[in-house]
Design an enzyme around this catalytic site. Structure first.
Site, short mmCIF file in Angstrom:
data_model
loop_
_atom_site.label_atom_id
_atom_site.label_comp_id
_atom_site.label_asym_id
_atom_site.label_seq_id
_atom_site.Cartn_x
_atom_site.Cartn_y
_atom_site.Cartn_z
N SER A 1 0.86 -1.18 0.00
CA SER A 1 0.00 0.00 0.00
C SER A 1 0.89 1.23 0.00
CB SER A 1 -0.84 0.01 1.28
OG SER A 1 -1.43 1.29 1.49
N TYR B 1 -2.87 -1.21 10.35
CA TYR B 1 -2.78 -1.40 8.90
C TYR B 1 -1.44 -0.87 8.36
CZ TYR B 1 -4.15 -1.21 3.97
OH TYR B 1 -4.20 -1.39 2.60
C1 BGC Z 1 -6.24 1.45 1.87
C2 BGC Z 1 -7.39 2.32 1.40
C3 BGC Z 1 -6.93 3.74 1.22
C4 BGC Z 1 -5.67 3.83 0.40
C5 BGC Z 1 -5.13 5.26 0.33
C6 BGC Z 1 -5.09 1.63 0.92
O1 BGC Z 1 -4.02 0.80 1.26
O2 BGC Z 1 -6.65 0.09 1.94
O3 BGC Z 1 -8.44 2.25 2.36
O4 BGC Z 1 -7.97 4.48 0.57
O5 BGC Z 1 -4.69 2.99 0.95
O6 BGC Z 1 -5.12 5.90 1.56
#
Ligand code: BGC
Length: 272
Positions: A157, A170
């Site tokens: 991410s 996360y």
């Molecule tokens: C998340 C999303 C988020 C994006 C940008 C991703 O890794 O799962 O929820 O919108 O990152 O912030």
């Protein structure tokens, strides 16, 4: 030898975790379109996984697909998924570590359960699946279908580098994925195993519904995206397929940001 587009993965088998919705679903369909056999992994909602497998088999490609239930954070379930994959398709050539989740909470309110679940699925799950894939690549040996012995794509991410208030579990899991991927790449490159990440920004899926479902939310989101559009799952599917073809054979240990420029600190466009 240049491969025919849309047949670039013929003869290869791909496991996509969390493939019954969102980004994982699109990656599974895209792999199938390029003729890979696909294990459509899921943990809940078997009907949606069966539907993805069905769509792959209905497409013009020669690909076969099966839905396989496994919680990626459980060692025995991961081992069983690889066993089923080998029984059906003989081996595994490609692993896409896509399964992931959010359990958001302000830091001081985050429970141990919320912390642990996200780390278990997003990070330990990628370790368990990658380890099983590597064991299979090493025991199978060279295949005629690809330059690499095997390929692993980790879905990370933008939050592997962008800190994220209210989402520390996360962001921590994705920071971990970044060094899991790079350390695996360093260790496994000499064995011919190619390991990379895709790091999506805001892609329109159920996981981030709050960020796009109202015009106000979408307007706020656009302030974070220099390219001024939300991402679509197809933006990720296309990159994932290309990344495991031999066209990308020299890409190793890379984190490819597919984010419309979210990692460019857009707040500095008119400030600083
Ligand atoms: C998340 C999303 C988020 C994006 C940008 C991703 O890794 O799962 O929820 O919108 O990152 O912030």
């Amino acid at each position: 030898m240049r491969q025919n587009p849309n047949h670039r993965l013929a003869g290869q088998t791909c496991i996509v975790t969390g493939a019954n919705s969102g980004i994982g679903k699109e990656i599974a369909l895209s792999m199938g379109r390029d003729c890979a056999n696909v294990i459509v992994n899921y943990v809940t909602d078997p009907a949606s996984a069966e539907e993805v497998a069905h769509q792959i088999e209905l497409s013009d490609s020669v690909a076969k697909a099966i839905a396989v239930k496994a919680d990626v954070s459980k060692e025995d379930e991961v081992k069983n998924m690889f066993k089923i994959a080998k029984q059906h398709f003989g081996t595994v050539d490609i692993l896409v570590n896509n399964a992931g989740m959010q359990r958001d909470a302000p830091f001081h309110e985050m429970t141990l359960e919320q912390w642990q679940k996200v780390i278990d699925v997003n990070l330990t799950g990628q370790f368990l699946c990658s380890r099983e894939a590597v064991r299979e690549f090493l025991s199978r040996g060279k295949s005629p279908y690809s330059c690499a012995l095997g390929k692993i794509v980790c879905l990370s991410s933008v939050h592997e580098t962008i800190p994220w208030a209210g989402h520390v579990n996360y962001a921590t899991s994705k920071g971990g994925v970044m060094l899991l991927m790079k350390s695996m790449a360093q260790e496994l490159g000499p064995k011919g195993i190619r390991v990379n990440s895709i790091s999506p920004g805001a892609i329109k899926t159920p996981i981030n519904r709050d960020a796009w479902e109202t015009p106000e939310a979408l307007n706020d989101l656009m302030k974070l995206i220099p390219y001024k559009r939300i991402g679509q799952t197809a933006d990720i599917g296309a990159v994932a397929v290309w990344l495991v073809t031999d066209e990308a054979d020299y890409i190793h240990g890379a984190s490819i940001y597919v984010d419309g420029g979210m990692t460019l600190y857009p707040g500095f466009t008119t400030n600083g």
